[in-house]
Design a protein around this motif. Structure first.
Motif, short mmCIF file in Angstrom:
data_model
loop_
_atom_site.label_atom_id
_atom_site.label_comp_id
_atom_site.label_asym_id
_atom_site.label_seq_id
_atom_site.Cartn_x
_atom_site.Cartn_y
_atom_site.Cartn_z
N LEU A 102 0.82 -1.20 0.00
CA LEU A 102 0.00 0.00 0.00
C LEU A 102 0.86 1.26 0.00
N ARG A 103 2.01 1.21 0.67
CA ARG A 103 2.89 2.39 0.74
C ARG A 103 3.73 2.55 -0.52
N ARG A 104 4.28 1.44 -1.03
CA ARG A 104 5.25 1.53 -2.12
C ARG A 104 4.69 1.13 -3.47
N GLY A 105 3.67 0.26 -3.46
CA GLY A 105 3.08 -0.17 -4.72
C GLY A 105 3.90 -1.17 -5.50
N ARG A 106 4.86 -1.85 -4.85
CA ARG A 106 5.71 -2.81 -5.55
C ARG A 106 4.98 -4.14 -5.71
N LEU A 107 5.06 -4.68 -6.92
CA LEU A 107 4.41 -5.95 -7.20
C LEU A 107 5.03 -7.07 -6.38
N GLN A 108 6.31 -6.96 -6.07
CA GLN A 108 6.98 -7.99 -5.29
C GLN A 108 6.34 -8.16 -3.92
N ASP A 109 6.02 -7.05 -3.26
CA ASP A 109 5.41 -7.13 -1.94
C ASP A 109 4.05 -7.81 -2.01
N TRP A 110 3.28 -7.53 -3.06
CA TRP A 110 1.96 -8.14 -3.19
C TRP A 110 2.08 -9.64 -3.42
N LEU A 111 2.99 -10.06 -4.27
CA LEU A 111 3.17 -11.49 -4.54
C LEU A 111 3.65 -12.23 -3.30
N LEU A 112 4.57 -11.63 -2.56
CA LEU A 112 5.03 -12.26 -1.33
C LEU A 112 3.90 -12.35 -0.31
N CYS A 113 3.06 -11.33 -0.26
CA CYS A 113 1.91 -11.37 0.63
C CYS A 113 0.98 -12.52 0.26
N GLU A 114 0.69 -12.65 -1.03
CA GLU A 114 -0.19 -13.75 -1.48
C GLU A 114 0.44 -15.11 -1.16
N ALA A 115 1.74 -15.23 -1.38
CA ALA A 115 2.41 -16.50 -1.12
C ALA A 115 2.32 -16.88 0.35
N LEU A 116 2.55 -15.92 1.24
CA LEU A 116 2.52 -16.23 2.67
C LEU A 116 1.10 -16.50 3.16
N VAL A 117 0.11 -15.84 2.58
CA VAL A 117 -1.28 -16.17 2.94
C VAL A 117 -1.59 -17.62 2.56
N LEU A 118 -1.19 -18.00 1.34
CA LEU A 118 -1.42 -19.38 0.91
C LEU A 118 -0.68 -20.38 1.79
N LEU A 119 0.58 -20.10 2.07
CA LEU A 119 1.37 -21.02 2.89
C LEU A 119 0.84 -21.07 4.32
N GLY A 120 0.42 -19.92 4.84
CA GLY A 120 -0.12 -19.90 6.20
C GLY A 120 -1.42 -20.66 6.32
N LEU A 121 -2.29 -20.49 5.36
CA LEU A 121 -3.56 -21.21 5.40
C LEU A 121 -3.35 -22.71 5.17
#
Length: 475
Positions: free
Chosen positions: A75-94
């Motif tokens: 949300l602060r930087r708008g980098r696609l990398q942060d969004w993909l890492l966020c999605e990956a960790l949500v998937l792995l966490g669930l």
């Protein structure tokens, strides 16, 4: 008017290299995996469902916490990398707890089909998302992705679960009953070929991502990426261990489970360091904003009043006895106020050469004097030292112009012998008797000497009537 002085260009900052931590993690994982394969004396397996559940819970909580942090970074930087890492960790966490718990304990499916293929698919997609994040680097992503931060993983999990549920008994059995063997000595290498392929894909994705992320962390000096690189290494070797002991789907604890938890521990450390750096930066921003506010208040208040006093005093009749004293006092106070404004508004990481150039240019324009500035831009100084050196230079130049009638002033900043640094201010003014000047106890010289001692350093003054003067500061 005085001569224009070129400003120094700030030297680029060299990023710290974080590759050593990643290399150490690789070496550790290689030793652990090799010992597991070839050591005939150590039992790596522990049958403990409760501890297995505890580690799964810890892994899930850490993954979701770091995912939340990455979402805010996006949300602060708008980098696609942060969004993909966020999605990956949500998937792995669930996948680590929720999916397995719902399928096995709530729905009651433990046939080696859906309860294995569903978490495996989610984890493989998560690993591929981590690899994709490493590949995209610091590219900017579309802002509409923030709406899919939680929705995309849920849609994926529900979609895969629906497909597997429809397939039902047509799904191959991923794991047989041979995992109930209580032998923890020899690797089993059991399971359906697709299960082994899935673990291999996850391992390769994490290991490739660890190399790429380590290079990016060194280039961008990113605290979270610094810890993400060795975390990916642990995750990759954990998947490699799951090829040998697929304990991820059993009640047994093997080295893969320990390495996987180590991965999330490193992620937690990186997240906490990222938060620490963020709040430290916020504090620094608040300090800088307050300093700039004070600088504006001085500029719009005190400096305007001093400028008014200077103008009004210059309009007094020449017969007024104190006209010159009042005008000189106003000019000197105005110079002090300008120096304070410059100090408050300066940036902490400004190079010393740049600060000296800027102050010299202002003095040249104000006093109509020719200044020659020669500085070594490689010489560094902290904030307090920069302020003290600029004040010494300003005082020396003002004294040379006002009291010595100087028309040429040379300012030099060089490296001296034995690692010392030296600032020299030399003028062509009328000079003065050093002994007599010291006896009168002029406050200007006393202030300059005190500032030089605080560097810490020393100051030497050389002058004689009719021969100009030289002020040398060594620190």
């Amino acid at each position: 008017m005085g001569d224009e002085v070129e400003t120094a260009t700030p030297a680029p900052r060299h990023p710290r290299s974080w590759s050593r931590l990643t290399l150490v993690t690789w070496a550790f994982c290689i030793v652990v995996t090799a010992s597991m394969l070839w050591s005939p004396y150590v039992a790596f397996g522990v049958p403990n469902r409760s501890l297995h559940l505890v580690l799964d819970s810890i892994d899930s909580c850490v993954a979701l916490f770091v995912a939340y942090l990455l979402h805010n970074r996006f949300l602060r930087r708008g980098r696609l990398q942060d969004w993909l890492l966020c999605e990956a960790l949500v998937l792995l966490g669930l996948a680590s707890l929720v999916v397995t718990y719902v399928v096995e304990d709530v729905v009651g499916i433990r046939d080696g089909r859906v309860n294995v293929w569903l978490p495996l698919t989610v984890r493989v997609v998560g690993a591929l998302a981590v690899l994709a994040a490493a590949i995209v680097g610091d590219r900017i992503g579309p802002t509409r992705l923030r709406r899919w931060t939680l929705l995309a993983p849920l849609v994926l999990i529900v979609g895969v679960a629906a497909v597997l549920w429809v397939a039902g008994d047509r799904l191959p059995i991923a794991l047989g009953e041979d995992l109930t063997d209580d032998s923890a000595i020899e690797p089993l290498l059991a399971g359906h070929p697709l299960l082994l392929v899935g673990q291999a894909v996850g391992a390769l994705s994490f290991l490739a991502a660890s190399v790429m992320v380590a290079r990016q962390a060194a280039r961008r000096n990113d605290e979270l990426l610094r810890w993400l690189a060795p975390a990916c290494t642990l995750a990759g070797f954990a998947r490699l261990n799951y090829l040998l002991y697929p304990s991820l789907y059993t009640d047994w604890l093997y080295t893969g489970d320990v390495l996987r938890t180590g991965c999330y521990v490193l992620l937690l450390v990186g997240a906490l360091r990222e938060l620490q750096r963020y709040w430290s930066a916020q504090t620094q921003v608040a300090v800088v904003e307050d300093r700039r506010r004070l600088a504006r208040e001085l500029h719009d208040g005190v400096m305007q009043e001093l400028a008014y006093i200077r103008v009004e005093s210059s309009m007094l009749p020449d017969q007024t006895a104190s006209k010159r004293q009042i005008t000189d006092a106003a000019v000197r106070a105005l110079d002090e106020a300008r120096a304070a404004v410059n100090a408050l508004g300066s940036v902490d990481d400004e190079p010393l050469g740049y600060v000296l150039h800027r102050a010299a240019r202002e003095l040249a324009a104000r006093y109509d004097v020719h200044l020659e500035v020669d500085v070594d831009d490689s010489i560094a100084a902290d904030r307090d030292q920069r302020h003290a050196l600029v004040r010494i230079m300003r005082e020396a130049v003002v004294n040379a112009v006002r009291h010595g009638g100087a028309r040429l002033v040379r300012v030099r900043l060089v490296g001296a012998a034995e690692g010392d640094r030296r600032l020299t201010i030399e003028d062509d003014g009328s000079g003065f008797d050093i002994v007599a000047g010291s006896a009168t106890g002029g406050y200007g010289l006393v202030s300059m000497r005190d500032r030089a001692k605080g560097l810490p350093g020393s100051m030497r003054v050389e002058s004689a009537p009719g021969e100009g003067s030289t002020v040398t500061v060594t620190w």
